[in-house]
Design an enzyme around this catalytic site. Structure first.
Site, PDB file in Angstrom:
ATOM      1  CB  CYS A   1      -3.783  -2.512  -5.037  1.00 60.09           C
ATOM      2  SG  CYS A   1      -3.035  -2.893  -3.475  1.00 60.09           S
ATOM      3  CG  ASP A   2      -7.211  -0.530  -5.922  1.00 62.57           C
ATOM      4  OD1 ASP A   2      -6.976  -1.593  -6.528  1.00 62.57           O
ATOM      5  OD2 ASP A   2      -7.801  -0.483  -4.832  1.00 62.57           O
TER       6      ASP A   2
ATOM      7  CB  CYS B   1      -4.211  -0.835  -1.579  1.00 57.08           C
ATOM      8  SG  CYS B   1      -2.648  -1.476  -2.200  1.00 57.08           S
TER       9      CYS B   1
END
Ligand code: NAP
Length: 306
Positions: free
Chosen positions: A137-138, A134
């Site tokens: 997200c990261d 992701c």
């Protein structure tokens, strides 16, 4: 009051929540078994630019929060627990989530699909230590770092583009020399000076003791082996439908639930919607559309039972 739900919807992505909006507006007593992490894949996305009605785009989690509010507004009940088991052999059906069991006259399965991993040595234990699925997200954890994206579809292009906002360089590694991604996404990625492409190449191993330090690569044409240092590996090679837990429901060879006419499954009274049966489009808007269709079919079927 009847304690049996007319419909239990399992899943709370765009398909499940849209189904819930339709069933409640049709006056059907509806429970949505939403899962501990409700909202589906869009909760892991940032900007969604292709969902109609939002000319400037909308953040994925905001879109899902709006859909949930709309379903709640019309009377859908929610249980934010994971489906653990069900008895689909007789009606009313039962559905268990955490330690509570619920009964329903009909069910809509809308459990979506999960990340497919490369399944190579060094991958599993480094999820969260340099291995991710992701980028939205990261990506901020990879500021000024060199990262890799595995895959050749739209997801891989999208992940690579997101990563360029933070990483120093992004190498997109694909096992063939032609991409599966749409032309527009390929063009976007190719126009980005931070993205390099390594084709005909498969990741054979992710190396590093505690965190990602590199990858071992195999050329899929020549079998030649090589190594590349990297600090992050983003896996974007598709998804696996969440269909394993449903007793007696027919699935195809890839695990997608087989949808029959009118979004019925092989068990009468159980319907299917969204990415758990759709191996072709997998878009938020198509998932929502399937949720709508399945709920209308469930409504008609319930009516016919009276
Ligand atoms: P996908 O289209 O199925 O592509 C998966 C890619 O990963 C393929 O290039 C495949 O290679 C590769 N792959 C699969 N298994 C692999 C393995 N074990 N090792 C190495 N590579 C492997 O999946 P997706 O990219 O997640 O997209 C799914 C659907 O969502 C598509 O319909 C896509 O259009 C849609 N989507 C749209 C957007 C957007 O419009 N913004 C964004 C994301 C996704 P091969 O090509 O060799 O099979």
């Amino acid at each position: 009051m009847d304690s049996i739900y007319d419909v239990i919807i399992i899943g709370s992505g765009p398909s499940g929540l849209t189904a819930g909006i339709y069933t409640t507006r049709a006056g059907l007593k509806t429970l949505i078994v939403a899962g501990e992490k409700w909202g589906g894949q869009l909760m892991l996305t940032t900007e969604v630019e292709n969902f109609p009605g939002f000319p400037e785009g909308i953040q994925g989690p905001d879109l899902m929060a709006n859909m949930r509010k709309q379903a709640e507004h019309h009377g859908a009940e929610f249980v934010d627990e994971n489906f653990s088991q069900g008895d689909f052999s007789k009606r009313p059906f039962t559905v268990t989530a955490a330690d509570k069991t619920y009964q329903a006259k009909s069910i809509i399965i809308a459990t979506g699909a999960d990340t497919k991993w490369l399944d190579v040595p060094g991958e599993k234990e480094k999820i969260g230590r340099g291995v991710s699925s992701c980028a939205p997200c990261d990506a901020p954890f990879f500021k000024e770092k060199d990262v890799i994206v595995a895959g050749g579809g739209d997801s891989a292009m999208e992940e690579a583009i997101v990563l360029t906002r933070f990483a120093k360089s992004v190498t997109l590694i694909h096992r063939r020399d032609a991409f599966r991604a749409s032309q527009i996404m390929q063009d976007k990625a190719k126009a980005n000076p931070k993205i390099k492409f390594l084709l005909n190449t498969q990741i054979a191993e992710i190396t590093g003791e505690f965190k990602v330090e590199g990858v071992k690569l195999t050329n899929t044409v020549t079998d030649e082996e090589s190594e590349m240092p990297t600090q992050g590996v983003f896996v974007a090679i598709g998804h696996i439908p969440n269909s394993k837990v449903f007793p007696g429901i027919d699935v195809d060879e890839k695990g997608f639930i087989k949808a029959q006419e009118h979004y019925r499954t092989n068990i009468e009274g159980i319907f299917v919607a969204g990415d758990v049966h759709d191996r072709q489009y997998m878009q938020a808007i198509t998932a929502a559309g399937y949720g709508c269709a399945a709920s209308l079919e469930a409504e008609r079927w319930l009516e016919a039972q009276k």
